[in-house]
Enzyme design. Sequence first.
Site, PDB file in Angstrom:
ATOM      1  N   ASP A   1      -6.237 -13.412   9.203  1.00 33.82           N
ATOM      2  CA  ASP A   1      -5.062 -13.146   8.385  1.00 33.82           C
ATOM      3  C   ASP A   1      -3.910 -14.179   9.343  1.00 33.82           C
ATOM      4  O   ASP A   1      -3.042 -13.768   8.928  1.00 33.82           O
ATOM      5  CB  ASP A   1      -4.249 -11.544   9.012  1.00 33.82           C
ATOM      6  CG  ASP A   1      -5.043 -10.873   8.120  1.00 33.82           C
ATOM      7  OD1 ASP A   1      -6.402 -11.655   7.317  1.00 33.82           O
ATOM      8  OD2 ASP A   1      -4.506  -9.020   7.854  1.00 33.82           O
TER       9      ASP A   1
ATOM     10  N   HIS B   1     -10.778 -13.586   3.425  1.00 35.05           N
ATOM     11  CA  HIS B   1     -12.358 -13.407   3.259  1.00 35.05           C
ATOM     12  C   HIS B   1     -13.385 -14.140   3.182  1.00 35.05           C
ATOM     13  O   HIS B   1     -14.749 -13.243   2.627  1.00 35.05           O
ATOM     14  CB  HIS B   1     -11.940 -11.900   2.542  1.00 35.05           C
ATOM     15  CG  HIS B   1     -10.861 -10.784   2.397  1.00 35.05           C
ATOM     16  ND1 HIS B   1     -10.315 -10.227   1.719  1.00 35.05           N
ATOM     17  CD2 HIS B   1      -9.805 -10.531   3.826  1.00 35.05           C
ATOM     18  CE1 HIS B   1      -9.409  -9.191   2.241  1.00 35.05           C
ATOM     19  NE2 HIS B   1      -9.723  -9.653   3.793  1.00 35.05           N
TER      20      HIS B   1
ATOM     21  N   ASP C   1       1.880   1.766   3.215  1.00 32.76           N
ATOM     22  CA  ASP C   1       3.315   0.990   4.087  1.00 32.76           C
ATOM     23  C   ASP C   1       4.416   1.840   4.033  1.00 32.76           C
ATOM     24  O   ASP C   1       5.786   0.893   4.354  1.00 32.76           O
ATOM     25  CB  ASP C   1       3.049  -0.190   3.612  1.00 32.76           C
ATOM     26  CG  ASP C   1       1.815  -0.636   3.196  1.00 32.76           C
ATOM     27  OD1 ASP C   1       0.780  -0.652   4.219  1.00 32.76           O
ATOM     28  OD2 ASP C   1       1.438  -1.700   2.558  1.00 32.76           O
TER      29      ASP C   1
ATOM     30  N   ASP D   1     -11.149 -11.902  11.184  1.00 30.42           N
ATOM     31  CA  ASP D   1     -10.423 -11.523   9.962  1.00 30.42           C
ATOM     32  C   ASP D   1      -9.285 -11.759  10.162  1.00 30.42           C
ATOM     33  O   ASP D   1      -8.252 -11.377  10.636  1.00 30.42           O
ATOM     34  CB  ASP D   1     -10.193  -9.790   9.479  1.00 30.42           C
ATOM     35  CG  ASP D   1      -8.962 -10.424   7.535  1.00 30.42           C
ATOM     36  OD1 ASP D   1      -8.908 -11.242   7.480  1.00 30.42           O
ATOM     37  OD2 ASP D   1      -9.542  -9.314   7.154  1.00 30.42           O
TER      38      ASP D   1
ATOM     39  N   HIS E   1       0.301  -1.282   0.215  1.00 28.50           N
ATOM     40  CA  HIS E   1       0.047   0.385  -0.490  1.00 28.50           C
ATOM     41  C   HIS E   1       0.752   1.456   0.242  1.00 28.50           C
ATOM     42  O   HIS E   1       1.794   1.544   0.168  1.00 28.50           O
ATOM     43  CB  HIS E   1      -1.011   0.267   1.399  1.00 28.50           C
ATOM     44  CG  HIS E   1      -2.088  -0.797   1.596  1.00 28.50           C
ATOM     45  ND1 HIS E   1      -1.456  -1.956   2.151  1.00 28.50           N
ATOM     46  CD2 HIS E   1      -2.675  -1.609   1.407  1.00 28.50           C
ATOM     47  CE1 HIS E   1      -2.975  -2.827   2.981  1.00 28.50           C
ATOM     48  NE2 HIS E   1      -3.601  -2.326   1.817  1.00 28.50           N
TER      49      HIS E   1
END
Length: 439
Positions: A309, A271, A104, A307, A101
């Site tokens: 991850d 997701h 980031d 989520d 991103h």
Amino acid sequence: MKEYFPNIKKIKYEGANSKNPLAFHYYDENKVVAGKKMKDHLRFAMAWWHNLCAQGTDMFGTDTMDKSFGQKIGTMEHAKAKVDAGFEFMQKMGIHYFCFHDADLIPETNDINVNYKRLDEISDYILKKMKQTGIKCLWGTANMFSNPKFFAGAGSTSSADVYAFAAAKVKKALDITVKLGGRGYVFWGGREGYEHLLNTDMQLELDNIARLMKMAVKYGRKIGFKGDFYIEPKPKEPMKHQYDFDASTAINFLRHYGLDKDFKLNIEANHATLAGHTFEHELRVSRLNNMLGSIDANQGDPILGWDTDEFPYDVYTATMAMYEVLKSKGLTGGFNFDAKNRRGSYTHEDMFYAYILGMDTYALGLINADKLIKDGRIEKMIKEKYASFNTGIGKKIVSDKTSLEELSKYACKMKDAKLPKSNHQELMQSIVNQIIHSK
Ligand code: XUL
Ligand code: CO
């Protein structure tokens, strides 16, 4: 050149019997499976945000990990140290791609002009590293969810000024993605949704999201972006209801707004399960619609249900996922580990253990999916299940040569129909286990 992970050497493949925790047990990048090297099937990517930025903060507690890499967090020196550490990490792991991103890469300020300059500077620095190492960019994206001004969304915001800021972020993130030769550009609509219908103009929000995407396609193609745009569906979190709920919803949106030629989907395992689907369901829906572009490789935890991850360790799911990927003749993108170490796995070594786990899991998935296809029993059973459509009235149905009147006459003549053939679900599950566990 400073070494950030001095205790770790390049991770090598040592085979299933190796007890070395810093070695691959199944991922052998040059091994040919299903006609291609593992590294070409799997195109693994490091997620900048989880690996180089996240420090273990959760809803209830602060950092447990140290990602300062010897610099003061929030400075450009730190941003550069992250680049150095990230490239060292990828080289040692044998990972050939990364995803990012905009936020980031640099510490963002309240002045977008400063952010633009910082992104130019850091992308010059990254580009140099890419040339030195041969590491490439899988995809880029803009973070349009962390800054408070995006509380009501980016493309779906109620403020035209905030919309302009979202557009400005997309423009720059596209510039950087193209500069770094990224294969794709992702839209994950983290705050593109609503908390309550009462205060929401859904039509305007959907139209405006599509407008932002159309402008992105127009601009991207103008500056020479040849890759795919991706929507990354997710049903909720942070919003209660997100517009890109799942693959079917996102595909419908893309077709409705005429965006389906430029977009594919980036399917994330966690997701999919948040949407109440299996990961392989989302991959199948995408594949059948010719929309399977890239994968965010992670997994959730059914007990926690959000989520989480996690790094993927479920070999069965990875097998089913790789079955879809092989059937889809590969991905235009790759496998981005949108996954983070658990909060308690806070050492730098844990970063390597996590990627080894993820890469070995997908290597096993690939090996198993290839075996499943070559074995052929499952596909044969599916063909037999639907064999009634190969002849007689069934053939007429699938070649669109019949009508309600004719089918009614046919049914009346038969008086009643027998049960369809058995689904043999348990037999098939048993065959899959046998294939997976045979040497
Ligand atoms: C959030 C998520 C994002 C996208 C990119 O759930 O998956 O990190 O992958 O914005
Ligand atoms: Co993701």
